[in-house]
Motif scaffolding. Structure first.
Motif, PDB file in Angstrom:
ATOM      1  N   ASN A   1      -3.700   2.206   4.945  1.00  7.76           N
ATOM      2  CA  ASN A   1      -1.626   2.514   5.957  1.00  7.76           C
ATOM      3  C   ASN A   1      -2.117   2.830   7.445  1.00  7.76           C
ATOM      4  O   ASN A   1      -1.285   2.887   7.996  1.00  7.76           O
TER       5      ASN A   1
ATOM      6  N   ILE B   1      -4.372   6.854  -4.406  1.00 13.07           N
ATOM      7  CA  ILE B   1      -4.390   7.632  -3.021  1.00 13.07           C
ATOM      8  C   ILE B   1      -4.811   7.396  -2.037  1.00 13.07           C
ATOM      9  O   ILE B   1      -4.126   7.224  -1.166  1.00 13.07           O
TER      10      ILE B   1
ATOM     11  N   ALA C   1       0.762  -1.398  -0.313  1.00 12.42           N
ATOM     12  CA  ALA C   1      -0.070  -0.177  -0.654  1.00 12.42           C
ATOM     13  C   ALA C   1       1.105   1.360  -0.224  1.00 12.42           C
ATOM     14  O   ALA C   1       0.241   2.685  -1.088  1.00 12.42           O
ATOM     15  N   LYS C   2       1.519   1.273   0.628  1.00 15.23           N
ATOM     16  CA  LYS C   2       2.581   2.168   0.656  1.00 15.23           C
ATOM     17  C   LYS C   2       3.354   2.512  -0.936  1.00 15.23           C
ATOM     18  O   LYS C   2       3.834   3.579  -0.680  1.00 15.23           O
TER      19      LYS C   2
ATOM     20  N   ASN D   1       9.057   4.303   5.584  1.00 18.12           N
ATOM     21  CA  ASN D   1       9.401   3.608   4.906  1.00 18.12           C
ATOM     22  C   ASN D   1       8.220   3.316   3.663  1.00 18.12           C
ATOM     23  O   ASN D   1       7.647   2.038   3.161  1.00 18.12           O
ATOM     24  N   TYR D   2       7.960   4.324   3.381  1.00 21.50           N
ATOM     25  CA  TYR D   2       7.698   4.501   1.825  1.00 21.50           C
ATOM     26  C   TYR D   2       8.972   4.522   1.052  1.00 21.50           C
ATOM     27  O   TYR D   2       9.513   5.205   0.989  1.00 21.50           O
TER      28      TYR D   2
ATOM     29  N   MET E   1       1.680   6.557  -6.675  1.00 20.85           N
ATOM     30  CA  MET E   1       0.843   7.765  -7.865  1.00 20.85           C
ATOM     31  C   MET E   1       1.137   8.664  -7.493  1.00 20.85           C
ATOM     32  O   MET E   1       0.034   9.618  -8.131  1.00 20.85           O
ATOM     33  N   ILE E   2       1.361   9.248  -5.988  1.00 21.25           N
ATOM     34  CA  ILE E   2       1.595  10.426  -5.710  1.00 21.25           C
ATOM     35  C   ILE E   2       2.908  11.064  -7.011  1.00 21.25           C
ATOM     36  O   ILE E   2       2.711  12.129  -7.646  1.00 21.25           O
TER      37      ILE E   2
ATOM     38  N   PHE F   1       2.907  10.101 -10.153  1.00 18.46           N
ATOM     39  CA  PHE F   1       2.013  10.384 -11.002  1.00 18.46           C
ATOM     40  C   PHE F   1       0.794  11.605 -10.906  1.00 18.46           C
ATOM     41  O   PHE F   1       1.126  12.634 -12.096  1.00 18.46           O
ATOM     42  N   ALA F   2       1.006  12.169  -9.913  1.00 21.53           N
ATOM     43  CA  ALA F   2      -0.633  12.902  -9.737  1.00 21.53           C
ATOM     44  C   ALA F   2       1.122  14.613  -9.990  1.00 21.53           C
ATOM     45  O   ALA F   2      -0.207  15.248 -10.304  1.00 21.53           O
TER      46      ALA F   2
ATOM     47  N   PHE G   1      -3.741  15.410   0.582  1.00 19.38           N
ATOM     48  CA  PHE G   1      -3.154  14.944  -1.532  1.00 19.38           C
ATOM     49  C   PHE G   1      -4.005  14.407  -1.982  1.00 19.38           C
ATOM     50  O   PHE G   1      -4.199  15.000  -3.286  1.00 19.38           O
TER      51      PHE G   1
ATOM     52  N   VAL H   1       2.322   1.795  -3.340  1.00 18.14           N
ATOM     53  CA  VAL H   1       1.688   2.237  -4.436  1.00 18.14           C
ATOM     54  C   VAL H   1       1.303   3.943  -3.880  1.00 18.14           C
ATOM     55  O   VAL H   1       1.198   4.684  -5.058  1.00 18.14           O
ATOM     56  N   VAL H   2       1.137   3.910  -2.962  1.00 17.64           N
ATOM     57  CA  VAL H   2       1.061   5.707  -2.857  1.00 17.64           C
ATOM     58  C   VAL H   2       1.862   6.304  -3.371  1.00 17.64           C
ATOM     59  O   VAL H   2       1.894   7.132  -3.354  1.00 17.64           O
TER      60      VAL H   2
END
Lengths: 502, 336, 166
Positions: free
Chosen positions: C68, C61, A168-169, A432-433, A175-176, A178-179, C29, A171-172
């Motif tokens: 998370n 996100i 999940a981290k 841990n991202y 995606m950040i 990409f955004a 965000f 992916v976030v």
């Protein structure tokens, strides 16, 4: 084919002229300086020096400028390894293992491996250009938007799914990226998006600003946590480090060869050196038996991206000469140069200006040999920079980062953004991202989206275009395979351990 | 490093000798600091090439006492560069080169600037547009191509161009109107890329500037069908066989009544004095006399109109009104 | 690594709290991205609209941030993010850097650079004034010569440079 060798022989006659050799040395040195200064990439460097070459013959001019390009390619690795600040987009993947090596006192080894791999990659690409230039140019023509998207897809697929961090981290993080990449002008509709009326955001988030902040500033903050005394192990200055490293390099010939091929392909298509370096690193990590240790200072993790980046950077010049389409931003500036000197790049260049073309190709051989010799002598020097105490080098790095961030777009706002990214980098790293997917998404996101939407415009909205011919289907297939590889290998492992029914 | 500088200086002095006769007569105002030359587009594009050629010519012939420094500010379809110049009120050490985005960017994106926020200096040239098809296609004339388009449903034929809601797409929309059928417009980042996509058969036609596609024409990969200007081009040098720029018919003569020329002009920030504007007009007049500039004009088959002062202002006003009409009709004006 | 510092004396913010904060930040965000995408149209109009991709990116996100958040909530409530003494060290760099960056728009890049290097070396590095001054002036001058003089890249300048006529 035989004609090619004859032409090349004449080319060497032109390139080996003492004045041209002098230009090579000057060009490489300037290029290294340009590569070391973050923000001042090869494209800027070449663009800035272009007007100086107007009074030279076109052959001398392109020798000088292309050597600046080689030099910048070499130089980009230096700051990546030493300070975790990639001077060029394609050096990002080099930081993953290069910087950990430097932190454990193996900066000399990392730099030697980086330079040598660069040389190998470039040399492979030049040989390819010499032998099969016309064929290759034809291949590049096959690449329309759909094929380009397939290549980006493959680059993503071969890089993701390999981090240790929670999915999940990851992916976030991606995606950040990409955004952030979406901010600014949408190329396809010509609309502004995600700028919320701030003119500062018109330009979007340049990848280099993000990287300088996330990696460079973030690294300084992390280091500070350990206290001022701590600063890796200072590298011993050992002139023999080059020889010692060279002895270990032949072991990685498979990785090198694979990276060369990836690089040449990416350079010609033209996707460029950055996806090549990421893809090559991703595949090496999966395939290598040391793959698990990638990211902790594995020399193979330096060899793979550097070889691919240089093979790509060099072969990117071919479509520029043969088709007039630049494979990289620097090639785009060189293209402008050709026009100014009165040479028309394109199908007829090889016929009408064969002296110029083969002089240039010969200078690629010589320039890279000269370049390797020059940069290798600087290895102990650069490794010694790490011996400077942190409380001197830290503020200097900060200043360099700020200058680098500014020069990307000549915008003071970017310096502020760099600091925000720095704090973000520290925070994300501590929680841990993974940062690599974020960076990859900022770099490739815009091109991938552009290619995807151009494809859909072409096909009138139908996604079948990505399976419409053998070439695009093959690349998409490879991409799917690479993306699902973790699952496949898991299944294979399970099958192996499951006892066979008697 | 020193070598290079010495070398560069040497070259400049050597050539400076021959250019002595062109040295500027002592003007009333002269730049005292390096002049920033803003390019509201990325490195490697047409405007950038022209700016860097100008930089080289000015340095080589010593036409200015200080250096000219090219800076790319391409964000927001060039809006970033124009905003920068707009906000540098009264700064005489800054000039900007324009392309059609001077008109199209504020209209399409709503970025707040207008040419009236800047001080017009001079028109350097006008860039032509030519309709190109792949040389392997059967169409030898515009009429044949138009007939082929008309024979198929809307959106079958694909037109490639640079950017979105900018000059290439405006021409495409005008072309559609003249033909009476829709084409699918596919935007790419640069003109060189468009030409190669056309060679590779991924699009059916393009409206590339001459300089972007001339090499593909010379290599018999692309074929020019017509030029979007009121009269044929004057350049008679042979390019492919016995064809030259001058042998391309105008689109109007072939029944497609579309004309479009792109401004390559120089502007300064608002609030500069007439003297300062006059200085730069003078510099660019001298640039036009140099052999390098003439060569560039010939290579790119440019329309060599030169204008300054009120004549130039009147031209811009007319051009702005045209763009507004064209974009209004095409539905390209930003909603907010 | 954080656990290693645990109990080594001195408290600090909890890892869990920071993780929760970060997840909330990414969540926020995500909402901004979704809002921005909707403003330019996130639909399909003969092809994706300008906001189509960022819209879904924003949704992902938001979704993953919620995941998370949940997993952060379940984390060890004792583990430290960093000790206060360590954070103090970080702030010692962060605060001067932020001031530096804030000064650049007004004063140009040279004057703040001189101040930053000088303050950093004297205050944190405990170096003597002469050496600190030498480095503090040497580095910006080096960049002035290489970038502005040789490569013709203008860096931001402020009133002091204007006064000196550079």
């Amino acid at each position: 084919m035989f004609d090619n060798f004859l032409n090349l022989y004449h080319g060497f006659g032109i390139a080996a002229d003492p004045f041209n050799i002098l230009l090579m040395v000057i060009g490489i040195l300037l290029g290294v300086i340009i590569g070391v200064l973050p923000g001042l990439g090869g494209a800027n460097g070449v663009a800035i020096l272009l007007p100086l070459t107007f009074s030279m013959s076109p052959t001398s001019a392109i020798i000088l400028l292309s050597c600046i390009y080689w030099g910048a390619l070499f130089g980009g690795a230096i700051t990546s390894v030493l300070f975790n600040i990639p001077g060029e987009p394609w050096s990002v993947a080099t930081t993953f293992d290069g910087h950990p090596m430097a932190r454990s006192g193996r900066a000399g080894e990392a730099l030697t491996a980086a330079f040598t791999s660069s040389f190998v990659g470039a040399f492979f690409a030049i040989i390819m250009i010499t032998l099969i230039a016309p064929l290759v140019a034809q291949f590049a023509l096959q690449f329309g938007p759909a094929e380009k998207f397939a290549v980006y897809f493959l680059a993503f697929a071969s890089f993701v799914g390999m981090s240790k961090e929670p999915p999940a981290k990851t992916v976030v993080s991606m995606m950040i990226g990409f955004a952030l990449a979406c901010v600014g002008l949408d190329m396809v509709t010509g609309q502004l998006r995600l700028t919320f009326g701030f003119t500062e955001l018109l330009n979007g988030f340049d990848f280099l600003i993000a990287v300088i902040g996330l990696f460079g500033i973030g690294e300084i903050l992390l280091t500070m946590e350990e206290g001022l005394e701590f600063r890796g192990k200072a590298a011993k200055i050992d002139p023999k480090v080059v020889w010692k490293t060279w002895k270990t390099l032949p072991r990685f010939w498979v990785t090198s060869l694979r990276s060369c091929i990836i690089g040449c392909w990416m350079g010609i298509t033209p996707a460029g050196a950055t996806p090549a370096s990421f893809m090559s690193y991703g595949i090496a990590k999966r395939v290598s038996k040391n793959g698990k240790n990638f990211g902790n200072g594995e020399i193979e993790g330096v060899v793979a991206p550097e070889t691919a980046a240089h093979a790509a950077g060099t072969s990117a010049l071919l479509p520029m000469l043969a088709l007039g389409v630049p494979g990289s931003p620097t090639a785009a500036v060189l293209l402008g140069g050709l026009l100014i000197w009165g040479l028309q790049p394109g199908p007829m260049l090889f016929v009408e200006q064969s002296e110029f073309v083969w002089g240039l190709i010969a200078s690629m051989y010589l320039g890279n040999v000269v370049g390797l010799a020059l940069v290798l002598t600087t290895v102990p020097l650069f490794a010694a920079i790490l011996r400077i105490p942190f409380s001197i080098i830290a503020p200097v790095i900060l200043v360099i980062c700020a200058i680098g961030a500014y020069t990307v777009n000549n915008n003071v706002f970017d310096v502020l953004m760099m600091m925000v990214f720095g704090v973000l980098g520290y925070l994300l790293k501590k929680t841990n991202y993974p940062l690599a997917p974020l960076v990859l998404a900022i770099v490739l996101g815009p091109s991938a989206e552009e290619a995807f939407r151009q494809s859909l415009l072409t096909s009138g909205g139908s996604v079948t275009i990505f399976w419409s011919n053998p070439l695009v289907s093959t690349i998409m297939g490879l991409g799917l395979l690479a993306g699902l590889w973790p699952l496949v290998s898991l299944l294979l492992a399970k099958l192996r351990t499951t006892p066979q029914p008697a | 490093m020193k070598h290079l500088q010495a070398f560069g200086l040497g070259a400049v002095t050597a050539l400076g000798m021959t250019a002595m006769s062109m040295l500027p007569a002592a003007a009333a105002w002269q730049p005292t600091r390096p002049v920033e030359f803003i390019v509201p587009a990325g490195t490697g594009g047409g405007a950038d090439q022209m700016a860097r050629t100008l930089q080289g010519i000015i340095a080589k012939h010593d036409l200015m006492p200080t250096q000219l420094v090219v800076i790319n500010k391409s964000g927001g379809a060039g809006g970033e560069g124009f905003l920068d110049v707009k906000s540098s009120k009264g700064n005489p050490h800054k000039i900007v080169i324009t392309l059609s985005n001077l008109f199209t960017t504020p209209l399409a994106t709503g970025i707040p600037f207008n040419w009236k926020d800047l001080t017009p200096v001079a028109m350097l040239a006008l860039d032509e547009f030519v309709l190109w098809v792949n040389a392997q296609e059967p169409y030898k004339t515009v009429q044949e191509y138009v007939d082929a388009i008309k024979a198929k449903p809307d959106g079958t034929f694909k037109m490639g161009g640079t950017g979105s809601k900018q000059e290439d797409q405006i021409i495409t929309v005008a072309f559609q109107k003249a033909v009476g059928k829709k084409l699918t417009y596919i935007p790419y980042k640069g003109g060189g890329e468009v030409a190669v996509q056309l060679v590779g058969g991924h699009i059916n036609s393009s409206v590339n500037n001459p300089i972007e596609a001339v090499s593909q024409w010379r290599g018999d990969k692309l074929r020019p069908l017509c030029v979007f200007d009121e009269k044929q081009l004057p350049y008679t040098d042979k390019i492919l066989g016995d064809q030259s720029w001058s042998s391309i018919p105008t689109c109007k003569s072939a029944g497609v009544d579309v004309e479009y020329l792109m401004l390559r002009g120089i502007f300064m920030p608002p609030g500069v004095s007439d003297e300062q504007v006059a200085y730069f007009v003078d510099v660019f007049k001298k640039v036009r006399e140099t052999p390098e500039w003439k060569q560039l004009m010939k290579d790119g088959a440019f329309n060599q109109s030169f204008m300054a002062g009120d004549e130039f202002k009147a031209w811009i006003e007319q051009a702005e009104a045209n763009h507004k009409d064209l974009m209004q009709e095409a539905g390209f004006i930003a909603g907010n | 690594m954080e656990q290693a510092h645990q109990g080594a004396g001195g408290g600090g913010p909890k890892q869990r709290a920071v993780e929760l904060g970060t997840a909330l930040l990414t969540l926020l965000f995500g909402f901004i991205v979704v809002y921005g995408s909707l403003r330019v149209g996130a639909g399909w109009d003969g092809g994706p609209q300008a906001g189509f991709f960022p819209f879904y990116v924003g949704l992902i996100i938001i979704g993953c941030s919620v995941l998370n958040l949940v997993s952060a909530y379940r984390e060890d409530p004792v583990a430290l993010f960093a000790e206060y003494s360590q954070l103090g060290q970080v702030l010692k760099v962060l605060v001067p850097s932020c001031i530096y960056v804030a000064l650049v728009p007004a004063l140009g890049i040279y004057v703040p650079s001189i101040l930053l290097i000088f303050v950093f070396m004297v205050w944190l590095g405990k170096y003597g004034i002469p050496l600190s001054l030498a480095v503090a002036f040497g580095v910006p001058i080096f960049f002035y010569i290489t970038l502005e003089r040789w490569f013709l890249i203008p860096l931001p300048k402020g009133p002091v440079e204007a006064l000196l006529g550079l």
